[in-house]
Write a protein that holds these residues in place. Structure first.
Motif, mmCIF file in Angstrom:
data_model
loop_
_atom_site.group_PDB
_atom_site.id
_atom_site.type_symbol
_atom_site.label_atom_id
_atom_site.label_comp_id
_atom_site.label_asym_id
_atom_site.label_seq_id
_atom_site.Cartn_x
_atom_site.Cartn_y
_atom_site.Cartn_z
ATOM 1 N N GLN A 1 -19.178 58.571 37.458
ATOM 2 C CA GLN A 1 -19.241 57.490 37.241
ATOM 3 C C GLN A 1 -20.616 56.870 38.242
ATOM 4 N N CYS B 1 -21.432 56.313 32.837
ATOM 5 C CA CYS B 1 -20.767 57.623 32.873
ATOM 6 C C CYS B 1 -21.476 58.771 32.562
ATOM 7 N N TRP C 1 -12.348 56.237 27.839
ATOM 8 C CA TRP C 1 -12.399 55.557 28.690
ATOM 9 C C TRP C 1 -11.095 54.573 28.931
ATOM 10 N N ALA D 1 -18.573 52.302 23.192
ATOM 11 C CA ALA D 1 -19.310 53.440 24.232
ATOM 12 C C ALA D 1 -20.077 54.276 23.154
ATOM 13 N N CYS E 1 -13.867 56.670 33.529
ATOM 14 C CA CYS E 1 -14.384 57.437 32.334
ATOM 15 C C CYS E 1 -13.567 58.737 32.462
#
Lengths: 114, 114
Positions: B6, B23, B35, B65, B91
């Motif tokens: 991250q 991430c 996540w 995402a 993440c």
């Protein structure tokens, strides 16, 4: 919706004492896990458990740790002789049997070793 | 070696502005990606997951995402931040599923300015 439960929510113990952290997994889940999160750090995998035996364990999971499912319901993590550095949040998780690797986490047990 | 990174330990945005939490992962395999969010003194809640279906994944609370294999990234976004989004975001990667535990990133602390 079914959920993973953990008891106690907070445990305070003296260094050298044994503690048992308890988890009740979701009933149709087959893989169980313990994770640890030291304050301010990332979540770390400890051990996975399947069919009443350990499947995988990390290097953190040394001889002071053990896991078992004593009664077909609870899933426990035992720390035999606690050290100050064992102070952390301990999360139980279970794997959904859906094939998408989703793990469901319990609310955690905060262990404080004094 | 398999890992998840991250890129930001802290991200601060104003309420109503977009959120981007970055991430990247490193893996020889096609991983499953997640996540998770952790509010203060709370457990881990799944926001969204990618498991080799659509590359743009929608989660709870307006989060999305996008899995980009060429960039080995899985960045988390939200068009408009809300004060209640303030939390720690992790993440998480599952490289093989099943017995192996999840691999967590170090987390990104999201701060929402009024």
């Amino acid at each position: 919706e079914p959920e993973v439960t953990q008891t106690p929510s907070h445990q305070v113990t003296q260094m050298g004492q044994e503690v048992i952290l308890r988890c009740v997994p979701i009933s149709n889940h087959l893989y169980f896990y313990w994770y640890r999160q030291i304050l301010g750090q990332k979540v770390e995998f400890l051990v996975s458990f399947y069919n009443n035996e350990i499947s995988e364990k990390s290097e953190i999971f040394d001889d002071q740790f053990s896991v078992e499912r004593p009664d077909g319901s609870n899933f426990t993590l035992k720390i035999r002789s606690t050290k100050l550095e064992d102070s952390a949040m301990y999360f139980c998780a279970t794997l959904a049997p859906t094939g998408n690797y989703e793990q469901y986490f319990g609310p955690g047990t905060r262990l404080t070793v004094t | 070696a398999q890992s998840v990174t991250q890129l930001d330990s802290h991200v601060s945005v104003s309420e109503g502005t977009p959120v981007l939490l970055r991430c990247n992962y490193s893996s020889s395999y096609s991983p499953s990606l997640f996540w998770y969010v952790q509010h203060p003194n709370k457990g881990l809640q799944l926001l969204l997951k990618y498991t080799s279906a659509a590359t743009l994944v929608k989660g709870i609370n307006g989060f999305e995402a996008e899995f980009k294999k060429s960039e080995t990234s899985f960045h988390l976004t939200k068009p408009s931040a809300h004060m209640s989004d303030a939390a720690e975001y992790f993440c998480v990667v599952s490289f093989t599923g099943g017995a192996d535990g999840l691999t967590f990133g170090k987390g990104t602390h999201l701060i929402i300015q009024p």
